[in-house]
Design a protein around this motif. Structure first.
Motif, PDB file in Angstrom:
ATOM      1  N   ILE A 187       0.852  -1.186   0.000  1.00  0.00           N
ATOM      2  CA  ILE A 187       0.000   0.000   0.000  1.00  0.00           C
ATOM      3  C   ILE A 187       0.889   1.238   0.000  1.00  0.00           C
ATOM      4  N   LEU A 188       0.743   2.058  -1.029  1.00  0.00           N
ATOM      5  CA  LEU A 188       1.533   3.285  -1.147  1.00  0.00           C
ATOM      6  C   LEU A 188       0.722   4.482  -0.676  1.00  0.00           C
ATOM      7  N   ASN A 189       1.381   5.335   0.055  1.00  0.00           N
ATOM      8  CA  ASN A 189       0.745   6.565   0.501  1.00  0.00           C
ATOM      9  C   ASN A 189       0.863   7.619  -0.585  1.00  0.00           C
ATOM     10  N   SER A 190       0.121   8.698  -0.447  1.00  0.00           N
ATOM     11  CA  SER A 190       0.192   9.802  -1.399  1.00  0.00           C
ATOM     12  C   SER A 190       1.447  10.637  -1.148  1.00  0.00           C
ATOM     13  N   ALA A 191       1.642  11.656  -1.975  1.00  0.00           N
ATOM     14  CA  ALA A 191       2.776  12.569  -1.805  1.00  0.00           C
ATOM     15  C   ALA A 191       2.484  13.465  -0.613  1.00  0.00           C
ATOM     16  N   THR A 227       0.434  -7.341   4.493  1.00  0.00           N
ATOM     17  CA  THR A 227       0.545  -6.007   3.884  1.00  0.00           C
ATOM     18  C   THR A 227       1.939  -5.445   4.112  1.00  0.00           C
ATOM     19  N   LEU A 228       2.314  -4.508   3.268  1.00  0.00           N
ATOM     20  CA  LEU A 228       3.598  -3.827   3.401  1.00  0.00           C
ATOM     21  C   LEU A 228       3.402  -2.346   3.159  1.00  0.00           C
ATOM     22  N   ARG A 229       3.974  -1.542   4.066  1.00  0.00           N
ATOM     23  CA  ARG A 229       4.004  -0.086   3.909  1.00  0.00           C
ATOM     24  C   ARG A 229       5.455   0.383   3.903  1.00  0.00           C
ATOM     25  N   ILE A 230       5.734   1.448   3.191  1.00  0.00           N
ATOM     26  CA  ILE A 230       7.079   2.024   3.128  1.00  0.00           C
ATOM     27  C   ILE A 230       6.987   3.500   3.474  1.00  0.00           C
ATOM     28  N   ASN A 268       3.604 -15.343  -0.546  1.00  0.00           N
ATOM     29  CA  ASN A 268       3.365 -16.028  -1.810  1.00  0.00           C
ATOM     30  C   ASN A 268       3.866 -15.122  -2.939  1.00  0.00           C
ATOM     31  N   GLN A 269       4.988 -15.492  -3.535  1.00  0.00           N
ATOM     32  CA  GLN A 269       5.634 -14.647  -4.539  1.00  0.00           C
ATOM     33  C   GLN A 269       4.795 -14.472  -5.802  1.00  0.00           C
ATOM     34  N   GLN A 270       3.811 -15.333  -6.011  1.00  0.00           N
ATOM     35  CA  GLN A 270       2.979 -15.260  -7.211  1.00  0.00           C
ATOM     36  C   GLN A 270       1.729 -14.421  -7.000  1.00  0.00           C
ATOM     37  N   LYS A 271       1.533 -13.944  -5.780  1.00  0.00           N
ATOM     38  CA  LYS A 271       0.319 -13.177  -5.487  1.00  0.00           C
ATOM     39  C   LYS A 271       0.686 -11.903  -4.737  1.00  0.00           C
ATOM     40  N   ILE A 272       1.242 -10.967  -5.481  1.00  0.00           N
ATOM     41  CA  ILE A 272       1.629  -9.665  -4.923  1.00  0.00           C
ATOM     42  C   ILE A 272       0.835  -8.587  -5.646  1.00  0.00           C
ATOM     43  N   TYR A 273       0.142  -7.764  -4.877  1.00  0.00           N
ATOM     44  CA  TYR A 273      -0.759  -6.762  -5.428  1.00  0.00           C
ATOM     45  C   TYR A 273      -0.362  -5.383  -4.896  1.00  0.00           C
ATOM     46  N   LEU A 274      -0.932  -4.358  -5.516  1.00  0.00           N
ATOM     47  CA  LEU A 274      -0.615  -2.990  -5.121  1.00  0.00           C
ATOM     48  C   LEU A 274      -1.876  -2.169  -4.984  1.00  0.00           C
TER      49      LEU A 274
END
Length: 380
Positions: A187-191, A227-230, A268-274
């Motif tokens: 999940i990417l945040n906005s600017a 989930t992953l956040r940066i 699961n390396q085959q199921k990565i979404y954004l």
């Protein structure tokens, strides 16, 4: 004989270690553990004239204490509600931002000498900063990690960014089973200078019209997704300065995250979404634009599906206008450097390609959180 064996083992181990460092081209002096940010532990605000009148205070400038969290640094320092902090060490304070900027230069366990006003009397106290507490949630476990990106603005040519993984919490019976490989949503945040981490002690529900970033995390993990956040530069625990964050940095962070994900046995390396919220949409969609002339052409990211916040209606109408007009609808982009418009805003042909890309699914309202999750679950 025993000494010779130990000595031989030491030489072999040393050569092996040196070989590994040579292959990765990173020295141990370059890699530093990313600490949690320092934390005062109080709800604070700039002392304005309306607040002065409402609280009948004589102090003209400073930072008012609205609430002190139990067992926090502020609590242990003896601060209470309605205290007004007027100086820290030898620095006079006029606004909350000044204090926040000062604290960012410190670390957990550092001591601040605070001067504050209580009952029209100036007092002082020593406050030992705590580290920011970690997220805690009934539905998932949180793992704090970091990644490094190449950064010419830093002395060692790299910047450390905070990553936050969440995994569905497992029951005792499940924990004895084999490792589950979870589908992952980045999940990417906005600017923005807003942190992607949950607000401590409270969840901001003040605006139903805006997406609640944490709601995505909670709902996804409830439904079996990791989930992953940066965090961007200078936000949260991440190093660097937000005003030096560029379009290329965003892409580098996504690529570096993919390299880290490859080492996660529970993903699961085959199921990565954004899911991209806000103007980071443009960055995320770099991966689906063909024939790019930009320097960023070798992205490692390969998302199975991309869900992106739909651009405002006014913005869509500007497709036949100069691309700089896109900036009019993203005022927070002022946090970025002067080269950001050229690096971040895609040209009109690329924008049209995005609109037609079959991997892209547009998010149009807050209700779409559940719609997106329902679509993702079908993929499982």
């Amino acid at each position: 004989m025993r000494f010779q064996i130990y000595f031989l083992f030491f030489i072999v181990f040393s050569l092996f270690s040196f070989s590994c460092l040579a292959q990765t081209n990173i020295t141990t002096s370059q890699i530093q553990t990313l600490n949690r940010s320092p934390f005062i532990g109080a709800e604070l605000g700039t002392l304005t004239n309306p607040v002065r009148v409402a609280y009948k205070m004589k102090a003209e400038k400073g930072i008012i204490v609205y609430k002190v969290f139990p067992n926090s640094a502020a609590d242990k320092a003896g601060l209470i509600e309605k205290d007004v902090i007027v100086a820290v060490d030898s620095m006079h304070l006029n606004s909350l931002k000044e204090l926040q900027d000062f604290v960012k230069t410190k670390n957990g366990n550092d001591t601040l000498n605070l001067f504050f006003v209580r009952n029209d009397t100036i007092r002082n106290t020593s406050l030992v900063l705590h580290f920011l507490p970690r997220e805690s949630n009934f539905y998932f476990e949180t793992m704090y990690d970091q990644l490094e990106i190449n950064d010419s603005s830093q002395n060692n040519n790299q910047t450390s960014l905070r990553t936050i993984f969440t995994f569905p919490r497992r029951t005792e019976s499940e924990s004895n089973q084999e490792i589950t490989q979870f589908p992952l949503v980045i999940i990417l945040n906005s600017a923005s200078n807003e942190s992607v981490e949950r607000e401590l002690y409270t969840k901001n529900k003040s605006s139903k019209s805006e997406y609640q970033f944490y709601d995505w995390i909670e709902n996804l993990t409830k439904n079996g997704f990791a989930t992953l956040r940066i965090e961007k530069k200078g936000v949260g625990d991440s190093k660097g300065k937000l005003n030096e964050w560029t379009f290329e940095d965003e892409q580098k962070s996504i690529d570096a995250a993919f390299e880290k994900i490859k080492k996660q046995g529970s993903i699961n390396q085959q199921k990565i979404y954004l899911i991209a919220l806000g103007s980071s949409s443009f960055v995320a969609l770099e991966n689906f634009i063909q024939n790019k002339s930009d320097s960023i052409t070798n992205s490692k990211a390969n998302f199975q599906k991309v869900f992106i916040e739909k651009l405002p209606a006014q913005l869509q109408k500007t497709k036949n206008q100069n691309t700089d007009s896109l900036l009019l609808y993203f005022p927070q982009l002022a946090f970025f450097d002067t080269t950001y418009p050229q690096k971040a805003i895609l040209n009109l042909n690329e924008y049209n390609l995005i609109m037609d890309n079959e991997k892209i699914f547009w998010i149009e309202s807050q209700d779409d959180i559940l719609r997106v999750i329902s679509r993702l679950k079908k993929e499982m």
